[in-house]
Design a protein around this motif. Structure first.
Motif, mmCIF file in Angstrom:
data_model
loop_
_atom_site.group_PDB
_atom_site.id
_atom_site.type_symbol
_atom_site.label_atom_id
_atom_site.label_comp_id
_atom_site.label_asym_id
_atom_site.label_seq_id
_atom_site.Cartn_x
_atom_site.Cartn_y
_atom_site.Cartn_z
ATOM 1 N N UNK A 1 0.805 -1.209 0.000
ATOM 2 C CA UNK A 1 0.000 0.000 0.000
ATOM 3 C C UNK A 1 0.842 1.264 0.000
ATOM 4 N N UNK A 2 1.907 1.281 0.811
ATOM 5 C CA UNK A 2 2.770 2.459 0.862
ATOM 6 C C UNK A 2 3.569 2.623 -0.425
ATOM 7 N N UNK A 3 4.057 1.519 -0.959
ATOM 8 C CA UNK A 3 4.792 1.614 -2.238
ATOM 9 C C UNK A 3 3.889 2.162 -3.337
ATOM 10 N N UNK A 4 2.598 1.800 -3.286
ATOM 11 C CA UNK A 4 1.650 2.322 -4.253
ATOM 12 C C UNK A 4 1.490 3.829 -4.173
ATOM 13 N N UNK A 5 1.826 4.414 -3.025
ATOM 14 C CA UNK A 5 1.786 5.871 -2.842
ATOM 15 C C UNK A 5 3.151 6.506 -3.088
ATOM 16 N N UNK A 6 4.130 5.695 -3.461
ATOM 17 C CA UNK A 6 5.454 6.228 -3.736
ATOM 18 C C UNK A 6 6.347 6.357 -2.518
ATOM 19 N N UNK A 7 5.958 5.755 -1.385
ATOM 20 C CA UNK A 7 6.763 5.824 -0.166
ATOM 21 C C UNK A 7 7.825 4.722 -0.204
ATOM 22 N N UNK A 8 9.101 5.042 0.025
ATOM 23 C CA UNK A 8 10.123 3.994 0.052
ATOM 24 C C UNK A 8 9.961 3.094 1.273
ATOM 25 N N UNK A 9 9.965 1.788 1.047
ATOM 26 C CA UNK A 9 9.734 0.803 2.100
ATOM 27 C C UNK A 9 10.874 -0.200 2.095
ATOM 28 N N UNK A 10 11.315 -0.575 3.303
ATOM 29 C CA UNK A 10 12.367 -1.568 3.475
ATOM 30 C C UNK A 10 11.848 -2.659 4.397
ATOM 31 N N UNK A 11 12.116 -3.911 4.032
ATOM 32 C CA UNK A 11 11.486 -5.053 4.683
ATOM 33 C C UNK A 11 12.486 -5.912 5.430
#
Length: 369
Positions: free
Chosen positions: A31-41
């Motif tokens: 969901x966050x990546x869909x908003x362009x937010x960089x995410x690290x897992x």
């Protein structure tokens, strides 16, 4: 404590670290990546983490390369959540840390006992999920229009609370704010008790002959749907909220004993009245469940349309209902036992019921009232 920034426009900029790549953690990443937010897992299971990365929920945590995250989301199992939160607060001194566990008071108590500085911590709980688990079941839209509870402690800073709320709103959720105790008491009734009752009923089906189960309709399927949930997760949830659940089960036990006593002698004076009262109490409770879009409860009228069990029939029915100009409030599907006929159960506003039946009959559909 190191300073951390909160952005006034109410949306996350990131980076966001998600610890735990199960259904919810991976869905948050998507969901966050869909908003362009960089995410690290990050996940203790290299396989789960790799699957989450492969489906686009984020990049491996190793690629963060020392950058300071704005937010850390702990999506770990409830029994280790407090430990993971403590570590995250220490590892990322400029970040807000939230957890998404389904119990809140016990986690907060454990964090306080450890002496952790809680200014940057917010307990939260997205009330969304699926019967399926793991990253392959994740959906970026999982939280859209679903409740997301934030449970700040007395120590939580206003800036941390704002970032926690931004996480929920960025994912399309509807935010509510409870104290941790209020949250645990509420979910014991509206989430944990339904799971227990569903599992107890479904367990009675284990030795039932298949010819008896062939009579099952939507009632049994509706009540037992969530019995397919992950047992390991529910052991932790129920254990973490045992006190609140037990209080409600005491009341259920009293109702069951009352019902058993009545049915042991159903023709005794007053027995039928007692059965009617029990059913009426259920009617009254069900009527208090919020209606469409969270508004006040609304009574709907139901009708059933028989459709041939072949491609395109349901789509055609829905198209024609739209042409008639009637809005559907709810829809359920069932199949006629032994026949190639589907049954589409439709609810509409009462003042549209007769009009819809007449219009569908005129168009050649077989309608049952």
């Amino acid at each position: 404590m190191s300073a951390f920034k909160s952005h006034g426009r109410g949306h996350l900029d990131g980076p966001v670290v998600v610890i735990g790549t199960g259904l919810l953690g991976t869905s948050i990443g998507l969901g966050l990546r869909g908003r362009g937010v960089p995410v690290f897992l990050s996940d203790p299971s290299p396989t789960n983490q790799a699957v989450a990365v492969d489906i686009g929920a984020g990049r491996p945590l190793a690629e963060l390369a020392g950058a300071a995250p704005q937010l850390v989301v702990v999506a770990a199992p409830p029994d280790v959540t407090a430990e993971v939160v403590t570590t995250a607060l220490s590892d990322y001194p400029d970040a807000v840390v939230v957890d998404i566990a389904s119990v809140k008071a016990g986690i907060l108590s454990s964090l306080r006992s450890s002496g952790t500085d809680l200014a940057r911590y917010v307990g939260t709980h997205p009330m969304a999920g699926r019967e399926k688990s793991g990253p392959v079941a994740a959906r970026g839209e999982l939280f859209t229009s679903m409740p997301w509870v934030v449970c700040p402690s007395e120590e939580t800073s206003a800036a941390a609370l704002q970032i926690a709320r931004s996480l929920a709103t960025d994912l399309g959720a509807v935010v509510s704010q409870f104290t941790p105790d209020e949250h645990d008491e509420a979910v014991a009734l509206v989430s944990h008790l339904p799971q227990v009752m569903s599992s107890l009923l479904a367990s009675r089906l284990q030795g039932t002959p298949l010819h008896a189960l062939s009579l099952a309709g939507n009632g049994l399927r509706d009540v037992t749907r969530i019995a397919a949930s992950d047992p390991t997760l529910w052991v932790q949830i129920l254990g973490g909220n045992a006190g609140k659940v037990v209080d409600i089960l005491y009341g259920v036990r009293e109702d069951l004993n009352r019902l058993i006593g009545t049915l042991e002698n159903p023709t005794a004076p007053g027995a039928r009245l007692d059965l009617a009262q029990l059913m009426s109490e259920g009617n009254a409770g069900q009527a208090r469940i919020p209606g469409k879009h969270g508004g006040p409860p609304q009574a709907y009228s139901w009708l059933t349309v028989l459709v041939d069990d072949r491609p395109g029939q349901i789509a055609q029915l829905l198209t024609e209902i739209g042409e008639i100009g009637v809005n559907l409030e709810d829809l359920r599907l069932d199949h006629s036992s032994g026949q190639n006929v589907g049954m589409v159960e439709i609810s509409v506003l009462p003042n549209k019921h007769d009009h819809l039946i007449e219009a569908l009959n005129d168009r050649g559909w077989r309608v049952l009232q």
